[in-house]
Each structure stands twice: as C-alpha cells, then as structure tokens.
Write an enzyme that holds these catalytic residues in place. Structure first.
Site, PDB file in Angstrom:
ATOM      1  N   GLY A   1       0.817  -1.212   0.000  1.00 46.02           N
ATOM      2  CA  GLY A   1       0.000   0.000   0.000  1.00 46.02           C
ATOM      3  C   GLY A   1       0.855   1.269   0.000  1.00 46.02           C
ATOM      4  CD  GLU A   7      -1.955  -0.943  -3.818  1.00 44.23           C
ATOM      5  OE1 GLU A   7      -2.119  -1.056  -2.580  1.00 44.23           O
ATOM      6  OE2 GLU A   7      -2.644  -1.535  -4.653  1.00 44.23           O
ATOM      7  CD  GLU A  37       0.581  -5.589  -1.798  1.00 46.64           C
ATOM      8  OE1 GLU A  37       1.680  -5.877  -2.321  1.00 46.64           O
ATOM      9  OE2 GLU A  37       0.129  -4.430  -1.747  1.00 46.64           O
TER      10      GLU A  37
HETATM   11  N1  DAK Z   1       2.130  -3.344   8.929  1.00 45.66           N
HETATM   12  C1  DAK Z   1       2.291  -3.305  10.286  1.00 45.66           C
HETATM   13  N2  DAK Z   1       3.512  -3.208  10.894  1.00 45.66           N
HETATM   14  C2  DAK Z   1       4.601  -3.140  10.105  1.00 45.66           C
HETATM   15  C3  DAK Z   1       4.506  -3.181   8.685  1.00 45.66           C
HETATM   16  C4  DAK Z   1       3.192  -3.276   8.099  1.00 45.66           C
HETATM   17  N3  DAK Z   1       2.998  -3.284   6.764  1.00 45.66           N
HETATM   18  N4  DAK Z   1       5.753  -3.106   8.180  1.00 45.66           N
HETATM   19  C5  DAK Z   1       6.601  -3.017   9.226  1.00 45.66           C
HETATM   20  N5  DAK Z   1       5.905  -3.036  10.391  1.00 45.66           N
HETATM   21  C6  DAK Z   1       6.450  -2.945  11.753  1.00 45.66           C
HETATM   22  C7  DAK Z   1       7.128  -4.238  12.169  1.00 45.66           C
HETATM   23  O1  DAK Z   1       6.191  -5.188  12.592  1.00 45.66           O
HETATM   24  C8  DAK Z   1       8.041  -3.745  13.259  1.00 45.66           C
HETATM   25  O2  DAK Z   1       7.283  -3.562  14.419  1.00 45.66           O
HETATM   26  P1  DAK Z   1       7.853  -4.087  15.850  1.00 45.66           P
HETATM   27  O3  DAK Z   1       8.145  -5.536  15.664  1.00 45.66           O
HETATM   28  O4  DAK Z   1       9.097  -3.251  16.066  1.00 45.66           O
HETATM   29  O5  DAK Z   1       6.737  -3.766  16.817  1.00 45.66           O
HETATM   30  C9  DAK Z   1       8.468  -2.368  12.772  1.00 45.66           C
HETATM   31  O6  DAK Z   1       7.490  -1.981  11.804  1.00 45.66           O
HETATM   32  C10 DAK Z   1       9.837  -2.357  12.107  1.00 45.66           C
HETATM   33  O7  DAK Z   1       9.829  -3.358  11.109  1.00 45.66           O
HETATM   34  P2  DAK Z   1      10.927  -4.527  11.046  1.00 45.66           P
HETATM   35  O8  DAK Z   1      11.515  -4.812  12.368  1.00 45.66           O
HETATM   36  O9  DAK Z   1      10.304  -5.660  10.305  1.00 45.66           O
HETATM   37  O10 DAK Z   1      12.052  -3.810  10.136  1.00 45.66           O
HETATM   38  P3  DAK Z   1      13.073  -4.500   9.147  1.00 45.66           P
HETATM   39  O11 DAK Z   1      13.982  -3.425   8.694  1.00 45.66           O
HETATM   40  O12 DAK Z   1      13.665  -5.736   9.722  1.00 45.66           O
HETATM   41  O13 DAK Z   1      12.170  -4.959   7.897  1.00 45.66           O
HETATM   42  C11 DAK Z   1      10.510  -4.661   6.184  1.00 45.66           C
HETATM   43  C12 DAK Z   1      11.564  -4.002   7.125  1.00 45.66           C
HETATM   44  C13 DAK Z   1       9.808  -3.534   5.449  1.00 45.66           C
HETATM   45  C14 DAK Z   1      11.227  -5.560   5.171  1.00 45.66           C
HETATM   46  C15 DAK Z   1       9.518  -5.508   7.026  1.00 45.66           C
HETATM   47  O14 DAK Z   1       9.053  -4.707   8.087  1.00 45.66           O
HETATM   48  C16 DAK Z   1       8.350  -5.980   6.225  1.00 45.66           C
HETATM   49  O15 DAK Z   1       8.458  -6.946   5.462  1.00 45.66           O
HETATM   50  N6  DAK Z   1       7.195  -5.336   6.404  1.00 45.66           N
HETATM   51  C17 DAK Z   1       5.943  -5.753   5.789  1.00 45.66           C
HETATM   52  C18 DAK Z   1       5.937  -5.394   4.339  1.00 45.66           C
HETATM   53  C19 DAK Z   1       4.651  -5.812   3.675  1.00 45.66           C
HETATM   54  O16 DAK Z   1       4.362  -7.012   3.549  1.00 45.66           O
HETATM   55  N7  DAK Z   1       3.906  -4.849   3.239  1.00 45.66           N
HETATM   56  C20 DAK Z   1       2.677  -5.111   2.436  1.00 45.66           C
HETATM   57  C21 DAK Z   1       1.485  -5.188   3.369  1.00 45.66           C
HETATM   58  S1  DAK Z   1       0.017  -5.588   2.460  1.00 45.66           S
HETATM   59  C22 DAK Z   1      -6.443  -1.613   1.226  1.00 45.66           C
HETATM   60  C23 DAK Z   1      -5.499  -0.775   0.632  1.00 45.66           C
HETATM   61  C24 DAK Z   1      -4.175  -1.213   0.522  1.00 45.66           C
HETATM   62  C25 DAK Z   1      -3.790  -2.449   0.994  1.00 45.66           C
HETATM   63  C26 DAK Z   1      -4.737  -3.280   1.568  1.00 45.66           C
HETATM   64  C27 DAK Z   1      -6.065  -2.867   1.682  1.00 45.66           C
HETATM   65  N8  DAK Z   1      -7.820  -1.204   1.344  1.00 45.66           N
HETATM   66  C28 DAK Z   1      -8.202   0.164   0.993  1.00 45.66           C
HETATM   67  C29 DAK Z   1      -8.803  -2.055   1.949  1.00 45.66           C
HETATM   68  C30 DAK Z   1      -2.386  -2.839   0.938  1.00 45.66           C
HETATM   69  C31 DAK Z   1      -1.926  -3.994   1.467  1.00 45.66           C
HETATM   70  C32 DAK Z   1      -0.512  -4.086   1.857  1.00 45.66           C
HETATM   71  O17 DAK Z   1       0.268  -3.155   1.804  1.00 45.66           O
END
Ligand code: DAK
Length: 259
Positions: free
Chosen positions: A110, A113, A133
C-alpha cells in the site's frame, strides 16, 4: 491548514503543501486513519489558492512499508466493503494539483500504491519498491496492478507482482517508475527545489497537463488528442497565457496567478 493530525504531519511553506507520513515506529504502516488524514490534507491543499504543489514524504527510515497488517489480519470482505475504504483512495486520484512523492527507504504494498497516486516520484538512492502482498496470500487492491502495469508494461509488472521481489531506486528509474534519483541525504532539499520550480509555473497549465496525461493513460489516442486540444484552447482564455506570452515579448519573467 492549522490542524493537528494523529498519523501525518503537515506544513505549508513557499506555496508548497507538505504531508509527511508519521508512524515511524512501524515504518509508516498505513492504517485507515492515516488514509483519511492524507485525503483530508490533500483536499484542503487542493482548495487553497495559495498552494501550488503538494509534497508527500515519510518520516523515519521509510516512506511506507505497506498497509497496516495488524489492521488486516482479521479482515473480512463484507466488513471491508462496509468500511468503504477504497473511496478514500479514489479521492486521492481526484486531486488537481501536482503531487510530488519524495520516496526513501521502503515503499512497499500500500505504501507503493500510495506513491503511485503521486504525479512525480523522486527517489532517494536507498529507496526500495515492491508489492510483497503475494507473500501474505493476497494481492494489491488499491490500484497497484493497474498503475504499475500502465507504467512499466505487463511483463515487468508481472515479474514484480508475482514474485513480491523488491527493486531498487536505480531499477525504478530505469523502468520509469520514478523520474529522478537523488543521494539519500539530499532527498528533501532537492525535492523542495524541484517543487519550488513547479510552483512558479502557471497553475492552470499544470492542472490541464495533469488531466491530459491521465487521459492518455485511460483512453484511446484519438479521444486523448481531442481532450488535449480542448484544454489547449481553454488555456487561451486564461490571464496567465497573456502574461506568459507578453512577458516573453517584453523579455521579463512572467508572474503567473492561476487565472
Ligand atoms: N504493517 C504493520 N507493521 C509493520 C509493517 C506493516 N505493513 N511493516 C513493518 N511493520 C512494523 C514491524 O512489525 C516492526 O514492528 P515491531 O516488531 O518493532 O513492533 C516495525 O514496523 C519495524 O519493522 P521490522 O523490524 O520488520 O524492520 P526491518 O527493517 O527488519 O524490515 C521490512 C523491514 C519492510 C522488510 C519488514 O518490516 C516488512 O516486510 N514489512 C511488511 C511489508 C509488507 O508485507 N507490506 C505489504 C502489506 S500488504 C487496502 C489498501 C491497501 C492495501 C490493503 C487494503 N484497502 C483500501 C482495503 C495494501 C496492502 C498491503 O500493503
């Protein structure tokens, strides 16, 4: 705009409206409240005649690492439909003024996006883009598959969407996702310089260029050409057209007023 927001920070300087995502502890994970606040700030800037350009950036070490997974883990389709969150995202697409995205660190899911809702993306050299995603068992839903494909073509879009692999600022520049890359520590300085230059341009021209380019993305060439021509004629009814051309003849700098 004199308002305290919970999830973003705003300020206005030199006719530029700034919005910074402000949940740095979770890498600016985008929750529902943040989207509403971004829309509110953008629409307010769009209505404000003093503001010529909007700059969107992120605080901390990322632009935004995606939508807030904590908010989505237990989501269900009917609940999401009733919350009608996509309406807020759609409103971003209706902003008339140029939006510059200053991207550093992660712009994922997101977050990517949201970046793709901007008109011009300037990336720090440390920026990483991607749609992870697929690794969460879902897919982009806020325009990612559509906007990315129109930018980079089907093959490259599928490559990134199906693998979830991240790609660098350099690749983003190569494939036309961003228009500039900047050394990371100079990102905001250079973005402001860029925005200030845009702010000197005639606002009505910028507005109609933005609309016409969007039309090119959304319609046939013929339809787009007709739309462009009408907009071209329309600008000849503006004071800024007279000012721009008279200033050229008088060998002075034009002063555009957006009229
Ligand atoms: N959501 C919640 N928390 C998140 C997060 C996320 N997307 N990304 C990172 N964090 C949090 C981590 O959980 C961590 O929190 P604590 O453990 O310290 O409490 C903190 O941020 C620091 O992250 P990391 O410790 O993981 O940091 P690193 O440098 O080791 O890793 C990373 C960074 C970006 C590679 C990793 O954090 C990661 O993989 N994050 C998730 C990336 C991801 O999968 N993003 C896509 C999510 S799905 C919608 C509109 C849009 C969407 C959906 C619906 N509607 C209008 C209904 C979009 C969907 C998505 O984006």
């Amino acid at each position: 705009m004199n308002k305290e927001f919970q999830f973003i920070e705003t300020k206005v300087e030199d006719s530029i409206g700034f919005i910074a995502l402000n949940r740095p502890k979770v890498l600016n994970a985008i929750n529902r409240g943040m989207v509403s606040e971004i829309v509110e700030a953008m629409e307010s800037y769009d209505r404000d005649e003093y503001i010529r350009v909007i700059v969107l950036s992120g605080k901390g070490r990322a632009f935004a690492a995606g939508a807030d997974i904590d908010e989505m883990v237990d989501a269900d389709p009917i609940g999401m439909e009733l919350l009608n969150q996509f309406t807020d995202w759609d409103r971003l697409g209706a902003i008339k003024k140029p939006i510059i995205g200053a991207i550093h660190g992660f712009a994922l899911g997101g977050g990517f996006e949201l970046a793709l809702c901007c008109d011009l993306l300037i990336a720090a050299e440390d920026a990483e883009f991607g749609f992870p995603e697929v690794n969460l068992g879902v897919m982009p839903g806020a325009g990612g598959t559509q906007r990315l494909t129109k930018l980079v073509g089907r093959s490259r879009a599928l490559r990134w969407l199906m693998t979830g692999d991240r790609f660098s600022a350099k690749e983003a520049l190569h494939y036309g996702v961003v228009c500039e890359t900047i050394p990371t520590d100079l990102l905001m300085e250079e973005t402001v310089r860029f925005a200030k230059n845009l702010a000197t341009k005639p606002p009505l021209s910028l507005r109609l260029i933005k609309e016409s380019v969007q039309k090119a993305v959304d319609s046939s060439t013929l339809e787009g050409m007709q739309f462009e021509r009408k907009n071209f004629y329309l600008l000849f009814s503006s004071e800024d057209q007279k000012e721009g051309m008279t200033a050229f003849k008088e060998k002075r700098k034009p002063q555009f007023r957006g009229r």
